[in-house]
Design an enzyme around this catalytic site. Sequence first.
Site, PDB file in Angstrom:
ATOM      1  N   ASN A   1       3.276  -0.269  10.857  1.00 16.20           N
ATOM      2  CA  ASN A   1       3.273  -1.574  10.189  1.00 16.20           C
ATOM      3  C   ASN A   1       2.031  -2.339  10.638  1.00 16.20           C
ATOM      4  O   ASN A   1       1.240  -1.850  11.455  1.00 16.20           O
ATOM      5  CB  ASN A   1       4.563  -2.349  10.523  1.00 16.20           C
ATOM      6  CG  ASN A   1       4.748  -3.572   9.638  1.00 16.20           C
ATOM      7  OD1 ASN A   1       4.616  -3.471   8.409  1.00 16.20           O
ATOM      8  ND2 ASN A   1       5.037  -4.722  10.214  1.00 16.20           N
ATOM      9  N   LYS A   2       1.873  -3.529  10.109  1.00 19.81           N
ATOM     10  CA  LYS A   2       0.690  -4.354  10.387  1.00 19.81           C
ATOM     11  C   LYS A   2       0.380  -4.430  11.888  1.00 19.81           C
ATOM     12  O   LYS A   2       1.297  -4.585  12.705  1.00 19.81           O
ATOM     13  CB  LYS A   2       0.949  -5.751   9.808  1.00 19.81           C
ATOM     14  CG  LYS A   2      -0.133  -6.778  10.019  1.00 19.81           C
ATOM     15  CD  LYS A   2      -1.500  -6.341   9.521  1.00 19.81           C
ATOM     16  CE  LYS A   2      -1.491  -5.958   8.060  1.00 19.81           C
ATOM     17  NZ  LYS A   2      -2.756  -5.284   7.659  1.00 19.81           N
TER      18      LYS A   2
ATOM     19  N   GLN B   1      -2.027 -12.938   6.810  1.00 24.09           N
ATOM     20  CA  GLN B   1      -0.940 -12.799   5.841  1.00 24.09           C
ATOM     21  C   GLN B   1       0.265 -13.663   6.220  1.00 24.09           C
ATOM     22  O   GLN B   1       1.018 -14.098   5.358  1.00 24.09           O
ATOM     23  CB  GLN B   1      -0.497 -11.329   5.728  1.00 24.09           C
ATOM     24  CG  GLN B   1      -1.504 -10.416   5.054  1.00 24.09           C
ATOM     25  CD  GLN B   1      -2.416  -9.745   6.048  1.00 24.09           C
ATOM     26  OE1 GLN B   1      -2.738 -10.288   7.100  1.00 24.09           O
ATOM     27  NE2 GLN B   1      -2.862  -8.541   5.729  1.00 24.09           N
TER      28      GLN B   1
ATOM     29  N   ARG C   1      -1.446  -6.588  -2.162  1.00 24.96           N
ATOM     30  CA  ARG C   1      -1.162  -5.988  -0.854  1.00 24.96           C
ATOM     31  C   ARG C   1       0.344  -5.919  -0.639  1.00 24.96           C
ATOM     32  O   ARG C   1       1.124  -6.427  -1.421  1.00 24.96           O
ATOM     33  CB  ARG C   1      -1.849  -6.786   0.261  1.00 24.96           C
ATOM     34  CG  ARG C   1      -1.530  -8.270   0.155  1.00 24.96           C
ATOM     35  CD  ARG C   1      -1.470  -8.970   1.464  1.00 24.96           C
ATOM     36  NE  ARG C   1      -0.396  -8.469   2.302  1.00 24.96           N
ATOM     37  CZ  ARG C   1       0.893  -8.798   2.126  1.00 24.96           C
ATOM     38  NH1 ARG C   1       1.285  -9.597   1.143  1.00 24.96           N
ATOM     39  NH2 ARG C   1       1.824  -8.305   2.937  1.00 24.96           N
ATOM     40  N   GLY C   2       0.730  -5.297   0.501  1.00 28.10           N
ATOM     41  CA  GLY C   2       2.153  -5.097   0.772  1.00 28.10           C
ATOM     42  C   GLY C   2       2.544  -3.730   0.234  1.00 28.10           C
ATOM     43  O   GLY C   2       2.226  -3.386  -0.915  1.00 28.10           O
ATOM     44  N   ALA C   3       3.240  -2.961   1.091  1.00 30.52           N
ATOM     45  CA  ALA C   3       3.504  -1.559   0.740  1.00 30.52           C
ATOM     46  C   ALA C   3       4.136  -1.375  -0.648  1.00 30.52           C
ATOM     47  O   ALA C   3       3.598  -0.626  -1.477  1.00 30.52           O
ATOM     48  CB  ALA C   3       4.362  -0.933   1.833  1.00 30.52           C
TER      49      ALA C   3
ATOM     50  N   ARG D   1      -5.425   3.118  -0.570  1.00 29.77           N
ATOM     51  CA  ARG D   1      -5.089   2.724   0.816  1.00 29.77           C
ATOM     52  C   ARG D   1      -4.287   3.860   1.439  1.00 29.77           C
ATOM     53  O   ARG D   1      -3.425   4.445   0.778  1.00 29.77           O
ATOM     54  CB  ARG D   1      -4.295   1.415   0.864  1.00 29.77           C
ATOM     55  CG  ARG D   1      -5.175   0.178   0.664  1.00 29.77           C
ATOM     56  CD  ARG D   1      -4.445  -1.097   0.990  1.00 29.77           C
ATOM     57  NE  ARG D   1      -4.525  -1.464   2.393  1.00 29.77           N
ATOM     58  CZ  ARG D   1      -3.868  -2.502   2.917  1.00 29.77           C
ATOM     59  NH1 ARG D   1      -3.069  -3.234   2.159  1.00 29.77           N
ATOM     60  NH2 ARG D   1      -3.999  -2.801   4.191  1.00 29.77           N
TER      61      ARG D   1
ATOM     62  N   ASP E   1       5.174  -0.013   6.664  1.00 29.05           N
ATOM     63  CA  ASP E   1       4.316   0.646   5.670  1.00 29.05           C
ATOM     64  C   ASP E   1       4.629   2.128   5.555  1.00 29.05           C
ATOM     65  O   ASP E   1       4.398   2.744   4.521  1.00 29.05           O
ATOM     66  CB  ASP E   1       2.840   0.447   6.014  1.00 29.05           C
ATOM     67  CG  ASP E   1       2.408  -0.953   5.615  1.00 29.05           C
ATOM     68  OD1 ASP E   1       2.691  -1.903   6.376  1.00 29.05           O
ATOM     69  OD2 ASP E   1       1.850  -1.105   4.516  1.00 29.05           O
TER      70      ASP E   1
HETATM   71  O1  MRU Z   1      -2.326  -4.948   4.959  1.00 30.06           O
HETATM   72  P1  MRU Z   1      -1.099  -5.463   4.259  1.00 30.06           P
HETATM   73  O2  MRU Z   1      -1.094  -6.925   4.079  1.00 30.06           O
HETATM   74  O3  MRU Z   1      -0.830  -4.700   2.977  1.00 30.06           O
HETATM   75  O4  MRU Z   1       0.075  -5.091   5.281  1.00 30.06           O
HETATM   76  C1  MRU Z   1       1.398  -5.340   4.885  1.00 30.06           C
HETATM   77  C2  MRU Z   1       2.412  -5.055   5.919  1.00 30.06           C
HETATM   78  O5  MRU Z   1       2.110  -4.556   6.986  1.00 30.06           O
HETATM   79  C3  MRU Z   1       3.828  -5.276   5.549  1.00 30.06           C
HETATM   80  O6  MRU Z   1       4.606  -5.512   6.688  1.00 30.06           O
HETATM   81  C4  MRU Z   1       4.390  -4.038   4.839  1.00 30.06           C
HETATM   82  O7  MRU Z   1       3.540  -3.579   3.855  1.00 30.06           O
HETATM   83  C5  MRU Z   1       5.726  -4.311   4.243  1.00 30.06           C
HETATM   84  S1  MRU Z   1       5.644  -5.363   2.788  1.00 30.06           S
HETATM   85  C6  MRU Z   1       7.238  -5.463   2.216  1.00 30.06           C
END
Ligand code: MRU
Length: 340
Positions: A238-239, A187, A49-51, A86, A228
Amino acid sequence: MQTLQTTSLRVAGNQLFILDQQALPQEKRWLDASTVEALVGHIHALRVRGAPLIGLSASLLLALLAEAGKSRDELALALDTLRASRPTAVNLMNNLDRMKQALWQEDFVPALSAEALRLIDEDKQLCDAIARAGSELVKPGSRLLTHCNTGGLATAGVGTALGVIAVAHQQGKIANVWVDETRPLLQGGRLTAWELGELGVPYQLITDSMAASLMAKGLVDAVWVGADRIAANGDVANKIGTYQLAVNAMHHGVRFMVVAPSSTIDLSVDSGEDIPLEERDGRELLEIEGRRIAPDVDAYNPVFDVTPADLIDVIVTEKGIVERPDAAKMAQLMCRKRLH
Ligand code: MRU
């Protein structure tokens, strides 16, 4: 491909492994992700996970599949499947666009490997440049608040917002980091807490609902989050929970900072309204680690939100910073070269 190791990706003997981000922090478990089916499953389950990391893992897998003898047509199909895994983080689409260019070269096998390794290398450098630039904005004695996880687990390097915090900590400027646990998949509570502990950064875990009250008490100097996807006008997806932090930060006069590589900026979408926001299975709210915590009811589970640009003080990228973002400033930023 050469052996490769980042915090959460490993290539060894032509296989791709991912560090299971659902098992952390209890267990450091590496899982095979050497087929499209396996990697897409891990991405869906947020084990990867994470962009930035989603895009990098997909690119590495394509390169490995090419080296294993898959045809150009098979690779094109794999690319499309990975691209759809995703919807919100645009780094995945941007990375795969670059891999697609390599795929159409005559000698596509070495071209794909070289491009995937270049993306990994670039991501490390981007994280370093962003962390340096962002840390200059952190004042000594800062009490920062962060949301979700934006560290080495989510990138190939030191991370984005968490990279800034790590460098500011090395500079002795961090008094405390408030870590939002980040419901429903935690997370923050599981991953950011673990990373900050490893880095020796002082932090305290809070529930997402505590942020406004901490700000009202004057205990937060700035909020630092990742992204994201950033629209052409500076709106940030973002999240889920990021938007309410920005609203609260504005109300309490707390600085709101967004950190992302320029590969997170998508000039093809005019505003946040056009960013696809992933909605996930409601069971993520009804259960914790497979144990039911709510009655058998419907649950609504959008996992990203959009923070309008006018709530954002600064966007930090490897190309420089944008204060009070708008469409003109974002377009100018994208024309700049990398900072260092
Ligand atoms: O659903 P996730 O855990 O992939 O969401 C991640 C986030 O929202 C992060 O803030 C974003 O991807 C930046 S990671 C450097």
